[in-house]
Design an enzyme around this catalytic site. Structure first.
Site, short mmCIF file in Angstrom:
data_model
loop_
_atom_site.label_atom_id
_atom_site.label_comp_id
_atom_site.label_asym_id
_atom_site.label_seq_id
_atom_site.Cartn_x
_atom_site.Cartn_y
_atom_site.Cartn_z
N GLU A 1 0.91 -1.17 -0.10
CA GLU A 1 -0.01 0.01 -0.12
C GLU A 1 0.93 1.23 0.16
OE1 GLU A 1 -0.54 -2.20 2.55
OE2 GLU A 1 -2.45 -3.16 1.88
N TYR B 1 7.84 2.13 -7.13
CA TYR B 1 7.16 1.04 -7.34
C TYR B 1 6.76 0.60 -8.93
CZ TYR B 1 6.82 1.75 -2.29
OH TYR B 1 7.11 1.72 -1.03
#
Length: 154
Positions: free
Chosen positions: A109, A121
């Site tokens: 998350e 990411y």
């Protein structure tokens, strides 16, 4: 800026005070030190610590594994080394360890507003697959749920 020379090694209980300090500087709702101690005992957690040339702890990554999936539960770097590649090295280490252990999907998350982390990411094959409304506190903000499949770069 050049990437600092670091070593990534398994976390020990002696690392926890420095990790808790980094945690408090990195997050508005930090984990307490006891959470790190508890995870050291968890059979499905993998904790890695980034250490600079002088032996100082400059970051850490915690990955939790369940069968063939994993979650990056926490990753942080010290303020003095942010945006210098330490987080990327920690993430790459976790991905490599997960791949070696047969992980086929990895999740995490991230705050929706954390564009630097989201870019990192994304560069490693993570894609948004969901949203957790009001997941973060201080300030309240949605989390994006990201997933990386083992086949992300095949």
């Amino acid at each position: 800026m050049s990437t600092p020379v670091i070593a990534i090694r398994p976390t020990s209980a002696d690392d926890v005070p420095a990790m808790a300090t980094i945690e408090a500087l990195a997050f508005s709702d930090p984990w307490p030190a006891r959470s790190f101690h508890e995870l050291l005992l968890h059979p499905f957690s993998r904790m890695a610590t980034a250490v600079d040339e002088s032996g100082g702890i400059v970051g850490y990554c915690i990955m939790l594994r369940a069968v063939d999936e994993a979650e990056i539960a926490n990753i942080a770097t010290a303020p003095g080394v942010r945006r210098q590649g330490v987080g990327a090295q920690l993430l790459d280490d976790a991905i490599a360890a997960g791949t070696a252990d047969g992980v086929v999907a990895m999740f995490l998350e991230v705050r929706e507003s954390n564009t630097a982390a989201r870019a990192l990411y994304s560069s490693r094959g993570f894609v948004a697959v969901g949203r957790r409304r009001a997941y973060y506190r201080h300030p309240v903000e949605d989390a994006l749920v990201l997933r990386r499949d083992a086949t992300a770069f095949e």
